[in-house]
Design a protein around this motif. Structure first.
Motif, PDB file in Angstrom:
ATOM      1  N   LYS A 174       5.192 -21.523   6.210  1.00 26.28           N
ATOM      2  CA  LYS A 174       5.811 -20.635   5.226  1.00 26.28           C
ATOM      3  C   LYS A 174       6.323 -19.369   5.897  1.00 26.28           C
ATOM      4  CE  LYS A 174       4.922 -18.299   0.814  1.00 26.28           C
ATOM      5  NZ  LYS A 174       3.907 -18.028  -0.241  1.00 26.28           N
ATOM      6  N   ARG A 175       5.481 -18.761   6.731  1.00 27.44           N
ATOM      7  CA  ARG A 175       5.905 -17.548   7.438  1.00 27.44           C
ATOM      8  C   ARG A 175       7.022 -17.863   8.426  1.00 27.44           C
ATOM      9  NH1 ARG A 175       3.088 -14.192  12.337  1.00 27.44           N
ATOM     10  NH2 ARG A 175       4.943 -12.926  12.721  1.00 27.44           N
ATOM     11  N   ALA A 176       6.909 -19.016   9.087  1.00 26.85           N
ATOM     12  CA  ALA A 176       7.918 -19.400  10.079  1.00 26.85           C
ATOM     13  C   ALA A 176       9.304 -19.448   9.452  1.00 26.85           C
ATOM     14  CB  ALA A 176       7.569 -20.746  10.690  1.00 26.85           C
ATOM     15  N   VAL A 194      19.837 -26.755   6.956  1.00 29.11           N
ATOM     16  CA  VAL A 194      19.995 -25.663   7.917  1.00 29.11           C
ATOM     17  C   VAL A 194      21.145 -26.051   8.841  1.00 29.11           C
ATOM     18  CG1 VAL A 194      17.632 -24.801   7.869  1.00 29.11           C
ATOM     19  CG2 VAL A 194      18.216 -26.680   9.411  1.00 29.11           C
ATOM     20  N   TYR A 195      21.815 -25.039   9.399  1.00 26.52           N
ATOM     21  CA  TYR A 195      22.987 -25.255  10.229  1.00 26.52           C
ATOM     22  C   TYR A 195      22.680 -24.792  11.650  1.00 26.52           C
ATOM     23  CZ  TYR A 195      25.078 -26.236   5.775  1.00 26.52           C
ATOM     24  OH  TYR A 195      25.342 -26.802   4.540  1.00 26.52           O
ATOM     25  N   LEU A 196      22.922 -25.686  12.599  1.00 26.35           N
ATOM     26  CA  LEU A 196      22.433 -25.501  13.955  1.00 26.35           C
ATOM     27  C   LEU A 196      23.537 -25.667  14.992  1.00 26.35           C
ATOM     28  CD1 LEU A 196      19.420 -27.989  13.559  1.00 26.35           C
ATOM     29  CD2 LEU A 196      19.410 -25.552  13.005  1.00 26.35           C
ATOM     30  N   PHE A 246      13.687 -30.021   9.170  1.00 26.00           N
ATOM     31  CA  PHE A 246      13.616 -28.841  10.038  1.00 26.00           C
ATOM     32  C   PHE A 246      12.182 -28.315  10.125  1.00 26.00           C
ATOM     33  CE2 PHE A 246      14.421 -24.161  10.641  1.00 26.00           C
ATOM     34  CZ  PHE A 246      14.910 -24.245  11.931  1.00 26.00           C
ATOM     35  N   VAL A 247      11.517 -28.255   8.983  1.00 26.62           N
ATOM     36  CA  VAL A 247      10.119 -27.795   8.945  1.00 26.62           C
ATOM     37  C   VAL A 247       9.231 -28.734   9.743  1.00 26.62           C
ATOM     38  CG1 VAL A 247       8.110 -27.428   7.453  1.00 26.62           C
ATOM     39  CG2 VAL A 247      10.346 -26.567   6.753  1.00 26.62           C
ATOM     40  N   ASN A 290       5.866 -23.372  15.759  1.00 28.52           N
ATOM     41  CA  ASN A 290       7.026 -22.827  15.049  1.00 28.52           C
ATOM     42  C   ASN A 290       7.720 -21.724  15.853  1.00 28.52           C
ATOM     43  OD1 ASN A 290       7.019 -24.147  12.252  1.00 28.52           O
ATOM     44  ND2 ASN A 290       4.917 -23.384  12.380  1.00 28.52           N
ATOM     45  N   LEU A 291       7.853 -21.937  17.154  1.00 27.95           N
ATOM     46  CA  LEU A 291       8.404 -20.888  18.020  1.00 27.95           C
ATOM     47  C   LEU A 291       9.865 -20.578  17.687  1.00 27.95           C
ATOM     48  CD1 LEU A 291       7.864 -20.484  21.827  1.00 27.95           C
ATOM     49  CD2 LEU A 291      10.177 -20.351  20.892  1.00 27.95           C
ATOM     50  N   TYR A 292      10.156 -19.264  17.604  1.00 26.42           N
ATOM     51  CA  TYR A 292      11.538 -18.813  17.496  1.00 26.42           C
ATOM     52  C   TYR A 292      11.722 -17.564  18.345  1.00 26.42           C
ATOM     53  CZ  TYR A 292      10.117 -15.141  14.139  1.00 26.42           C
ATOM     54  OH  TYR A 292       9.532 -14.041  13.538  1.00 26.42           O
ATOM     55  N   TYR A 293      12.980 -17.276  18.697  1.00 24.18           N
ATOM     56  CA  TYR A 293      13.224 -16.109  19.537  1.00 24.18           C
ATOM     57  C   TYR A 293      14.591 -15.503  19.248  1.00 24.18           C
ATOM     58  CZ  TYR A 293      15.908 -19.326  22.617  1.00 24.18           C
ATOM     59  OH  TYR A 293      16.794 -20.234  23.132  1.00 24.18           O
ATOM     60  N   THR A 294      14.698 -14.211  19.544  1.00 23.45           N
ATOM     61  CA  THR A 294      15.960 -13.497  19.427  1.00 23.45           C
ATOM     62  C   THR A 294      16.205 -12.731  20.727  1.00 23.45           C
ATOM     63  OG1 THR A 294      14.860 -11.595  18.399  1.00 23.45           O
ATOM     64  CG2 THR A 294      15.853 -13.243  16.925  1.00 23.45           C
ATOM     65  N   ILE A 295      17.470 -12.426  20.994  1.00 24.90           N
ATOM     66  CA  ILE A 295      17.862 -11.702  22.203  1.00 24.90           C
ATOM     67  C   ILE A 295      18.765 -10.538  21.808  1.00 24.90           C
ATOM     68  CG2 ILE A 295      19.147 -11.831  24.379  1.00 24.90           C
ATOM     69  CD1 ILE A 295      18.390 -14.801  24.511  1.00 24.90           C
ATOM     70  N   ASN A 296      18.467  -9.376  22.373  1.00 24.65           N
ATOM     71  CA  ASN A 296      19.279  -8.199  22.091  1.00 24.65           C
ATOM     72  C   ASN A 296      19.572  -7.411  23.363  1.00 24.65           C
ATOM     73  OD1 ASN A 296      19.473  -7.980  18.995  1.00 24.65           O
ATOM     74  ND2 ASN A 296      17.296  -8.367  19.336  1.00 24.65           N
ATOM     75  N   LYS A 297      20.704  -6.749  23.366  1.00 22.58           N
ATOM     76  CA  LYS A 297      21.080  -5.920  24.506  1.00 22.58           C
ATOM     77  C   LYS A 297      20.198  -4.678  24.592  1.00 22.58           C
ATOM     78  CE  LYS A 297      25.967  -6.823  25.508  1.00 22.58           C
ATOM     79  NZ  LYS A 297      27.337  -6.249  25.504  1.00 22.58           N
TER      80      LYS A 297
END
Length: 326
Positions: free
Chosen positions: A87-89, A136-138, A155-156, A169-176
């Motif tokens: 749910k949190r993921a 979901v769109y990937l 997807f879940v 449920n690993l996810y990641y983001t990248i920022n400058k």
């Protein structure tokens, strides 16, 4: 919510494709070979456990580390989150998408409905750029269609799957960040790091030692197998078509060396590039011989593959030793 400004990265390897897409959103545009190279991605692992149907051949460093290396060298901010709560993921990534932030996801590709021939592999990466009430769109690799979709339900399941190489449920983001980088310095540092790690494996299953070990272990595998046809054909398909351990990563690293030579004009890089052309072809030969072994159930093809693996082990060791001193 669909991020229409998405700039898909068109790659052959899943992690560089997912991470490349996130970099594109930050207006950082590098080729797949360059991402793989500065990610210090070249490696090898031979892994066999009683719980596995047949041994795993991996041609790169372990999952997650590639993206860590890329963002470290480019001086970017990488945020990685895991949670055992489905749910949190979903809530977390939905919130990011609502703020038009593309998200990198690690999952088991077996559950993705656009895979025509599904197989369990929990180290697969995609970039998530949208959702609606059903799907979901990937962004996935060129082989899988680049812009694809799968149901929310699948997807879940894919994100929460357990097993070898899985994450919670690993996810990641990248920022400058405000820091800048010098691509020439990055290339040299990445090549040295990758080469030193390759020729100094912590265990016998990794690097050139792992390739040599595999050359002997595949004979034991043949003699103990209960389903030679299925196991060797499936392994060949995974190595070559799915790209886990065949020629794919040698081709990518070959092209990284060529691109690096064009930037730095260091002759060793050109020499190593030429060497990797042949090495990649040798890996393709191994995959073909595995396939023939499965089709014919004749060990003679496997014996030939064993000898080629010994040659590959020695040649890759020699090249990486040279590159470690660049």
């Amino acid at each position: 919510m669909i991020i229409n400004s998405i700039k898909p990265f068109e790659g052959n390897h899943c992690e560089t494709t997912a991470t490349g897409t996130l970099l594109n959103q930050n207006n950082i545009f590098l080729s797949e070979p360059m991402l793989f190279g500065i990610g210090e991605g070249l490696g090898f692992i031979f892994w066999n456990m009683k719980s596995m149907n047949f041994p795993f051949f991996g041609g790169r460093i372990k999952p997650d580390i590639l993206t860590q290396n890329i963002t470290k060298h480019l001086k970017l901010k990488l945020d990685v989150v895991e949670t055992s709560s489905n749910k949190r993921a979903w809530s977390d990534v939905k919130h990011l998408l609502d703020n038009e932030i593309v998200v990198g996801i690690k999952l088991d590709c077996y559950y993705l409905e656009y895979f025509s021939k599904p197989f369990h592999f929990a180290g697969h990466y995609i970039a998530l750029y949208g959702y609606d009430n059903k799907n979901v769109y990937l962004i996935d690799t060129k082989q899988q269609g680049i812009k694809v979709k799968t149901s929310l339900e699948s997807f879940v399941k894919a994100r929460s799957a357990k097993g070898s190489m899985s994450s919670k449920n690993l996810y990641y983001t990248i920022n400058k960040t405000s820091k800048t980088y010098d691509i020439k310095e990055i290339i040299i540092a990445a090549i040295k790091n990758n080469a030193k790690a390759y020729i100094n494996p912590p265990i016998q299953n990794i690097g050139y030692k792992g390739i040599f070990k595999a050359s002997n272990e595949i004979i034991k595998w043949f003699n103990l197998s209960n389903n030679i046809e299925n196991e060797f054909i499936q392994c060949a398909n995974l190595m070559e078509k799915a790209g886990t351990g065949g020629s794919l990563f040698r081709n990518i690293y070959r092209d990284f060396l060529k691109e690096s030579y064009d930037i730095l004009n260091v002759e060793l890089l050109n020499k190593s590039y030429i060497e990797f052309i042949e090495i990649a072809n040798l890996w393709k030969d191994v995959s073909k011989l595995f396939y023939k072994t499965g089709k014919t159930k004749n060990i003679k093809y496997l014996m030939e593959a064993s000898e080629i693996l010994k040659r590959i082990s020695e040649r890759e060791k020699e090249i990486m030793e040279e590159l470690s001193r660049i």
